[in-house]
Design a protein around this motif. Structure first.
Motif, short mmCIF file in Angstrom:
data_model
loop_
_atom_site.label_atom_id
_atom_site.label_comp_id
_atom_site.label_asym_id
_atom_site.label_seq_id
_atom_site.Cartn_x
_atom_site.Cartn_y
_atom_site.Cartn_z
N ILE A 42 0.85 -1.18 0.00
CA ILE A 42 0.00 0.00 0.00
C ILE A 42 0.89 1.24 0.00
O ILE A 42 1.93 1.26 0.63
N GLU A 43 0.45 2.22 -0.76
CA GLU A 43 1.06 3.54 -0.73
C GLU A 43 -0.04 4.51 -0.33
O GLU A 43 -1.13 4.49 -0.92
N VAL A 44 0.22 5.32 0.69
CA VAL A 44 -0.77 6.27 1.17
C VAL A 44 -0.25 7.69 1.01
O VAL A 44 0.96 7.93 1.06
N ASP A 45 -1.18 8.61 0.80
CA ASP A 45 -0.89 10.03 0.72
C ASP A 45 -1.78 10.74 1.72
O ASP A 45 -2.98 10.41 1.84
N LEU A 46 -1.23 11.74 2.41
CA LEU A 46 -1.99 12.49 3.40
C LEU A 46 -1.82 13.99 3.21
O LEU A 46 -0.75 14.46 2.82
N VAL A 47 -2.88 14.70 3.52
CA VAL A 47 -2.84 16.15 3.70
C VAL A 47 -3.34 16.39 5.12
O VAL A 47 -4.42 15.91 5.49
N VAL A 48 -2.52 17.09 5.91
CA VAL A 48 -2.86 17.34 7.31
C VAL A 48 -2.82 18.85 7.57
O VAL A 48 -1.86 19.52 7.20
N ARG A 49 -3.88 19.34 8.19
CA ARG A 49 -3.97 20.76 8.57
C ARG A 49 -4.39 20.85 10.02
O ARG A 49 -5.42 20.30 10.40
N ASP A 50 -3.61 21.57 10.80
CA ASP A 50 -3.94 21.82 12.21
C ASP A 50 -4.28 20.53 12.97
O ASP A 50 -5.23 20.50 13.75
N GLY A 51 -3.51 19.47 12.72
CA GLY A 51 -3.71 18.23 13.44
C GLY A 51 -4.87 17.38 12.97
O GLY A 51 -5.23 16.40 13.63
N VAL A 52 -5.47 17.73 11.83
CA VAL A 52 -6.60 16.98 11.29
C VAL A 52 -6.22 16.48 9.89
O VAL A 52 -5.66 17.22 9.08
N ILE A 53 -6.53 15.22 9.62
CA ILE A 53 -6.28 14.64 8.30
C ILE A 53 -7.41 15.13 7.39
O ILE A 53 -8.57 14.78 7.59
N VAL A 54 -7.05 15.98 6.42
CA VAL A 54 -8.06 16.60 5.55
C VAL A 54 -8.02 16.05 4.13
O VAL A 54 -8.89 16.35 3.32
N GLY A 55 -7.00 15.25 3.82
CA GLY A 55 -6.92 14.63 2.51
C GLY A 55 -6.26 13.27 2.64
O GLY A 55 -5.34 13.08 3.43
N VAL A 72 -12.17 0.81 4.92
CA VAL A 72 -12.74 1.51 6.07
C VAL A 72 -11.92 2.77 6.35
O VAL A 72 -12.50 3.84 6.61
N VAL A 73 -10.61 2.68 6.28
CA VAL A 73 -9.77 3.86 6.50
C VAL A 73 -10.09 4.93 5.45
O VAL A 73 -10.31 6.09 5.79
N ALA A 74 -10.15 4.55 4.18
CA ALA A 74 -10.42 5.53 3.12
C ALA A 74 -11.77 6.21 3.34
O ALA A 74 -11.92 7.41 3.09
N ARG A 75 -12.73 5.46 3.82
CA ARG A 75 -14.08 6.00 4.03
C ARG A 75 -14.15 6.94 5.23
O ARG A 75 -14.93 7.90 5.22
N GLU A 76 -13.33 6.68 6.26
CA GLU A 76 -13.50 7.39 7.54
C GLU A 76 -12.39 8.36 7.92
O GLU A 76 -12.58 9.17 8.82
N ILE A 77 -11.24 8.32 7.29
CA ILE A 77 -10.09 9.05 7.81
C ILE A 77 -10.18 10.56 7.64
O ILE A 77 -9.72 11.31 8.51
N VAL A 78 -10.75 11.03 6.55
CA VAL A 78 -10.80 12.48 6.33
C VAL A 78 -11.67 13.13 7.41
O VAL A 78 -12.79 12.69 7.68
N GLY A 79 -11.10 14.14 8.05
CA GLY A 79 -11.77 14.80 9.17
C GLY A 79 -11.38 14.26 10.52
O GLY A 79 -11.85 14.75 11.55
N THR A 80 -10.51 13.26 10.54
CA THR A 80 -10.09 12.63 11.80
C THR A 80 -8.84 13.34 12.35
O THR A 80 -7.91 13.61 11.61
N GLN A 81 -8.86 13.61 13.63
CA GLN A 81 -7.68 14.14 14.31
C GLN A 81 -6.56 13.11 14.23
O GLN A 81 -6.81 11.90 14.34
#
Length: 150
Positions: A42-55, A72-81
């Motif tokens: 798996i290769e993952v990409d993240l965008v994080v702003r102010d301690g929240v995963i936004v992308g 499940v991670v892809a469905r739920e992670i955005v918006g998670t601290q």
């Protein structure tokens, strides 16, 4: 329990009907994890702003168990601290390796992976997405501390 019992209808449904988020062109950080046991990647990409995963984005080649976790991670992670995600990761490790309770709330579909506990050879692929995101978060934190200090 036989190995085929792991692949419940719910697991196959979650894995088979998962939206594939694809990779992010504008990611803050990326990480790749490979299971030496089964060859899942798996290769993952993240965008994080102010301690929240936004992308979030990923590309995965894994068995149904790894695909289910990633779905499940892809469905739920955005918006998670970030801290809350790391708690979910710890709960998954505890569920599989230490008889811990499965994650709850928006992450409750991960409970369908609880039978994997009895199959240590399948733990790594099931946890792959969690470990990849944690590695990405560690890289991001390391890069930020370098940018602040150096």
């Amino acid at each position: 329990m036989e190995l085929s019992d792991l692949y419940s209808e719910k697991i196959l449904d979650l894995a088979g009907n998962a939206t594939q988020p694809g990779r992010l062109a504008d990611a803050d950080v990326s990480a790749r994890k490979v299971s030496r046991v089964c060859g899942s990647v798996i290769e993952v990409d993240l965008v994080v702003r102010d301690g929240v995963i936004v992308g979030y984005g990923h590309e995965i080649s894994a068995c149904a168990l790894g695909q289910t976790s990633a779905a499940v991670v892809a469905r739920e992670i955005v918006g998670t601290q970030v801290g809350a995600f790391l708690d979910v990761r710890q709960a998954m490790h505890d569920m599989l390796k230490a008889d811990g309770a499965p994650p709850s709330g928006k992450w409750e579909d991960l409970k369908y992976l609880e039978p994997v506990r009895g199959y240590p050879a399948r733990h790594m692929s099931t946890l792959l997405v969690f470990d990849a995101v944690a590695t990405a978060l560690e890289k991001l934190e390391s890069n930020q501390s370098v940018a602040v200090t150096g």
